[in-house]
Write an enzyme that holds these catalytic residues in place. Structure first.
Site: not given
Ligand code: F6R
Length: 624
Positions: A2, A27, A76, A102-103, A497, A501, A504, A520, A619
């Site tokens: 949040c 966020r 969130w 937040n939390g 990765e 991408k 998500e 396997h 985020k």
């Molecule tokens: C994917 C992404 C997340 C972050 C993960 C860790 O695109 O952004 O998987 O990599 O939440 O976040 P940080 O790097 O802020 O610890």
């Protein structure tokens, strides 16, 4: 998670708060709300489900809610679905206290029970409302003493910003395990969960630690420890500006940030390599005397940061010969520490120590520096004497502050939820770090690596210029519901990765496999038309990759191959071949990941997805 903000000043609070929330919407964005203390001392709240714009419309940009101190929140959801009722701020049953949070309050059920026994009734399904009521229950006119009492009762993680009925000139805020920043402005002072919300108003901030309480009025910010002793803190000067929070003509932040990668990587490495190809990491303490005794490296992170760790494993093991274990911070924190069996004190043989000790180097990777699991893992290993080194983007964040050493990536603020420029900046740091450690440990310097690293920014620029090709592939495959990503060696984390991408941002079910694993099990999922994206940049593994590609091709897959310029034989194996410029073999992820980022981005655009704010995601993940 949040985003939260609070203001105490000379101007109207609500318009300021809505403006700040717009910078924090990345966020959390399932509902939003604002509350102020009016000049009559009464608390007024507006909140609703949906994007911030709904709240802006409802309050005419905040004009309808009058008062010069206030709090705001963009949510969130954790406890309780997104709804008007569950949106923050929450007000106590008796209307004396309102707050944003937040939390997660882990013991909220017990607290709720106690409150119910004392006649409290609840409107929402949230853990937050319980905190408003428990403050209300103990509040006898002294906010600081009440907050002090209540935070001793809370378990979990929280940043709280609180206003009290009748207190028309100040707000209160406190944190535990989630970030809290206080900002010194000209027409008032502020608190927020994130520097981004405040940076257009001030560059002078205080970074609060756990259990510190901020009392913020238009004149000053007082900070107290948990015993209510005043604390004097140094001002933290923010050195970036608001441009990074603007799209600057791009359709989305994600695209802007993909295009910023040449700059981000250049800024991250340039001052760390001198003209003689010496690596300058002066502020970290990894000298020979320490490294000679290091018997294991752990690399910890979550999501994409964990994938960077996986690439770092290949780099450090190959360059330094030290065994490296990469782990998800969320798993590691419970696999380790208190959970390890104790030695029998009467045992006569050699005693075994914890797997983490002073000879263990723990590297933590995090863009935000606030990821709850990574912070917890960091705190856990520190108890056992490990040396901790973090690679972090957000200056002054918790992980950066609590690690023994920090190497900052210089990606600038990353706004899109899906990481791009932070990831390539992290990769450039881990490759530099592996080479630095190798040199300190007496290995022959790999000068080619640094020459190649310096060329990476312009090579990424080249790849950005040819994004039209990737856009056309995204168009071709936009109806795919499943995709498989394959790679071997250091191409494997790139495949991971790439799959992340795509899933998500474009909501396509994507799976990544180390290509040797295909037979396997997963190959049974390949059928006519299945999309397979194969990353094949490693010379020593190239032929094996081609064999794996043939295997899926002969079962009907459509294959897009990402490989190095010159690997023309790939044309016979795949349906489409995309070439990345040649570079040092260890550095290939810095280039091969770019088309995969672009593929995720354009697939999302073509499928009409909300690229910068994918559903259900936030985020920075500051709760477990
Ligand atoms: C994917 C992404 C997340 C972050 C993960 C860790 O695109 O952004 O998987 O990599 O939440 O976040 P940080 O790097 O802020 O610890």
């Amino acid at each position: 998670m949040c985003g939260i903000i609070g203001y105490a000043g000379k101007n109207q609070a609500a318009p300021f708060i809505l403006d700040g929330l717009a910078k924090l919407e990345y966020r959390g964005y399932d509902s939003a709300g604002v509350a102020v203390v009016g000049s009559d001392g009464n608390l007024a709240i507006e909140k609703c489900k949906g994007r911030l714009q709904v709240l802006k419309d409802k309050t005419q940009g905040g004009e309808l809610i009058k008062g010069s101190v206030g709090i705001g929140h963009t949510r969130w959801a954790t406890h309780g679905e997104p709804s008007d009722i569950n949106a923050h701020p929450h007000i106590s049953m008796n209307g004396k206290v309102a707050l944003v949070h937040n939390g997660i309050i882990e013991n909220y059920i017990d607290l709720k029970k106690t409150l119910s026994e004392n006649g409290y009734e609840f409107k929402s399904d949230t853990d937050t409302e319980v905190v408003a009521d428990i403050l209300d229950f103990y509040y006898k006119g002294n906010p600081l003493e009440t907050i002090q009492k209540v935070i001793k009762m809370l378990r979990g993680s929280y940043t709280l910003v609180i206003i009290f009925e009748g207190i028309t000139d100040r707000i209160y805020s406190v944190r535990k395990n989630t970030p809290l920043i206080a900002g010194l402005g000209k027409t008032g002072n502020f608190v927020a969960s994130d520097i981004a919300a405040l940076v257009s108003h001030t560059k002078d901030m205080y970074l609060l630690e756990d259990d510190e309480i901020a009392e913020v009025s238009s004149e000053k910010i007082n900070i107290y420890d948990i015993n209510l002793n005043p604390i004097k803190k140094d001002i933290f000067k923010v050195d970036w500006d608001i441009n990074s929070a603007e799209k600057e003509g791009y359709d989305h932040f994600m695209l802007k940030e993909i295009h910023e990668q040449p700059r981000a990587v250049r800024d991250t490495i340039s001052s760390r390599i001198d003209e003689n190809n010496e690596i300058i990491l002066d502020n970290i303490n990894l000298d020979y005397d320490y490294l000679k005794d290091v018997d294991r490296v752990y690399i910890l992170g979550c999501g994409s940061a964990y994938y960077v760790g996986t690439a770092a494993k290949y780099a450090i093991e190959k360059s330094c010969g030290i065994p490296v274990e990469v782990d998800l911070a969320s798993e590691f924190r419970y696999r380790f520490g208190e959970n390890i069996r104790k030695m029998n004190p009467n045992f006569k043989g050699a005693k075994r120590e914890s797997r983490v000790n002073k000879n263990t180097l723990v590297i933590l990777i995090s863009q935000s520096g606030e990821t709850a699991d990574t912070i917890a893992a960091l705190r856990e290993v520190k108890k056992y004497g490990a040396r901790t080194l973090s690679i972090v983007n957000v200056v002054g964040s918790t992980i950066a502050r609590e690690s023994d050493d920090v190497i900052y990536t210089r990606a600038g603020q990353e706004v899109a939820v899906a990481t791009t420029k932070a990831l390539t900046s992290q990769l450039s740091v881990v490759f530099l770090l592996a080479e630095y450690m190798a040199r300190k440990m007496g290995f022959v310097p790999d000068a080619d690596l640094l020459d190649a690293l310096k060329k990476i920014p312009e090579q990424i620029e080249e790849l950005n210029k040819s994004e039209g090709k990737i856009k056309s592939y995204a168009e071709r495959f936009k109806a795919a519901e499943v995709a498989f990503f394959l790679g071997r060696g250091i191409d494997y984390p790139v495949a991971l990765e790439g799959a992340l991408k795509l899933k998500e941002t474009a909501y396509i079910h994507a799976e990544a496999y180390a290509a040797g694993e295909l037979k396997h099990g997963p190959i049974s999922l390949i059928e006519d038309g299945t999309l397979v994206i194969a990353v094949a940049t490693q010379d020593d593994l190239y032929e094996k990759m081609i064999s794996n590609i043939q295997e899926v091709k002969s079962r009907g897959a459509q294959v897009l191959i990402i490989t190095n310029e010159g690997n023309d034989s790939a044309e016979e194996a795949g349906d489409i071949v995309y070439y990345v410029p040649k570079t040092h073999q260890l550095l290939t992820p810095l280039l091969s990941v770019i088309p995969l980022q672009q593929f995720g981005y354009y697939s999302a655009v073509m499928r009409g997805c909300d690229v910068d704010k994918p559903r259900n995601l936030a985020k920075s993940v500051v709760v477990e």
